[in-house]
Each structure stands twice: as structure tokens, then as C-alpha cells.
Design an enzyme around this catalytic site. Sequence first.
Site, mmCIF file in Angstrom:
data_model
loop_
_atom_site.group_PDB
_atom_site.id
_atom_site.type_symbol
_atom_site.label_atom_id
_atom_site.label_comp_id
_atom_site.label_asym_id
_atom_site.label_seq_id
_atom_site.Cartn_x
_atom_site.Cartn_y
_atom_site.Cartn_z
ATOM 1 N N CYS A 1 13.175 18.540 33.192
ATOM 2 C CA CYS A 1 14.420 18.363 33.955
ATOM 3 C C CYS A 1 14.266 17.237 34.977
ATOM 4 C CB CYS A 1 14.802 19.656 34.681
ATOM 5 S SG CYS A 1 15.160 21.056 33.601
ATOM 6 N N CYS B 1 11.178 23.087 36.278
ATOM 7 C CA CYS B 1 11.262 22.481 34.944
ATOM 8 C C CYS B 1 10.869 21.006 35.018
ATOM 9 C CB CYS B 1 12.677 22.643 34.395
ATOM 10 S SG CYS B 1 13.005 21.732 32.881
#
Length: 324
Positions: free
Chosen positions: A82, A79
Amino acid sequence: MQPRNMSMSGVVDLAAVKAAQEAKAKAEQARAQAAREGGTGAISPADLVIDVDEAGFERDVLQRSAEVPVVIDFWAEWCQPCKQLSPVLERLAVEYNGRILLAKIDVDANQMLMQQFGIQGIPAVFAVVAGQALPLFQGAAGEAQIRQTLDQLVQVAEQRFGLTGLTVDPEAEPGGAPAAPERPAGPHDALLEAAVQALDSGDLGGAVQAYKNVLNEDPGNEEAKLGLAQAELLQRVQGVDPQLVRREAAEKPADVQAQIAAADLDLVGGHVEDAFGRLIETVQRTAGDDRDAVRVRLLELFEVVGPEDPRVTAARRALARALF
């Protein structure tokens, strides 16, 4: 493993007040125990950011949330957002100096937790306070927004749940955070536990009686008062036809019992302001025994939500204006 007392849908969690009082007691007990042992119970700044998995969730998140607000960062290696958000959260966790604890959960390795929190995409950030879960934000967020959200979280945790956070000592050894001591059993703990077990099993009549048993011996027991109000509310709405109740309330605005029944449903459904507003309006257009019945039910609903809730404070003022 379904975490207990977790509310993520916006519906009123009828165990929230009980959890708040337990959290306050545990936090106070931990501080008192540390003082008796001549220590501070301090942790290292490195311990403010922890990795959590399904096996350790109850210990590292639910139990710790009785001491400090636990912010959960759901992330994954693949991700990209993230990778932008997580370092900001980690830096702020250290900067907040014990007022929050950051728990990082890799969703790829902990699919069950991801499902239980109803996460549709990452990054996703939640908080758990005294066992109560609430969503903070999803997706990338700016640092100013994150700070504002964390400030609000810390304020709620302190004002409503009495959580003042952890003591941080730069000299403390990482990994040396002390476990919170067990709360000593009180004189009515067995009766209170019986009430909770009755609630969990759906025996509302048994729960009501168990709370009354506590109050017979200790009329000032706040936990029993609040538990009784919660159990009686659930007992009143059990088995009712919500559509019928709401239709009667809409068709008969002057019917006091219809408005009271609808207010109960409003509260159980999480529509706190609607429940309070409905009864306050009914107080304004009634008198005598009818008005008194509405006032008494409103006070009972105040007990369910909790006296420190700002919605209760506002409704008390509105009730006073309606009565006087």
C-alpha cells in the site's frame, strides 16, 4: 449501511441505466447552478484526494460519484505494498486534474466497508461511477497499468454516464468544494419514486403499473421506459425454475418461447452476450410471428441494458444482418 445500486459481482445491475440518467442530470444541474451564481464550482487540487470513513461514505463517495468517477484506495498502515501504491494513486489523481476523485479508506478503521466490497486482501482499488461499483485491480500495479485502467474508467464515465469530472482551480481554497445542488422535482418524480419503492419492496406488479402511469402521461419519458423494461424482466423471471428453463431451451432449440425464457435468465444472470446471441440465432432460424416475437423480446432486452452499451450496438448490427 449498504450502498444503493452497487454492483460488484459482474451481474447486470438493472438500476444502472436509471443511475446513469440521474447522474447526467445531477452533473448538468450542478454546472448550470454554478453558472447562474457566477462561479465555476471549482475545487482545489488538494481536494482531489480525500480520506473517507463509513460515516461519510454515502456523502463523499456515492453522492460525489454522480459528478466524477471516484477511485477508492483500500489501504492500511501495516501494508507495505500500500505504501508503494498509494503515493502513485495520489499523484495521478492530481495529474488527472478533476477527471477522477481519489477516496482513501483505512480498512482497519472501516471493517464494514471492507466486508461490503468483499475485499480479501489489500491494496485493493475500486471505482464508483454514478453509484455503480466496479473492481479495478488488487495488489501492487505498475504505473502504466494504472494509467491504462484510469483512462478506461474516465472514458466509460464520460461516454455512458455523461460525467465530465470536476473543475480544478489552483487558486481555490482547500476544503471549499461546493455541494452539488439538489435536482428540482420534475412533474413525474412522485410516480417514478413510487415505482422505485415498489421495486425495492418486491412489488413488481406495482412497479410495472407505476411506470405505465408515467408513460400514460408522458410517453417519451426515458426513465419510465427503461424502468418498465427492467420491472417487466424481473416479473417474467420471478418464480421460474432456472434449471427447467435451461433444460427445455437445450432440448428444444426450435421452441421460440423456451429460447425467449432462457434469454431472460441469461440477462438477469449477467450473461448479456449469451442472451443477445441466443435470440439472434433464434431469429435466423424462424419466420413470421415466431420471428417477430423473438425480435420484440430482443429489443426489450436492449432497453434493459441501455442503448449506449457497446454490446447493444454490436447486437443491433447482428440483428440487422439476421433480418435482412
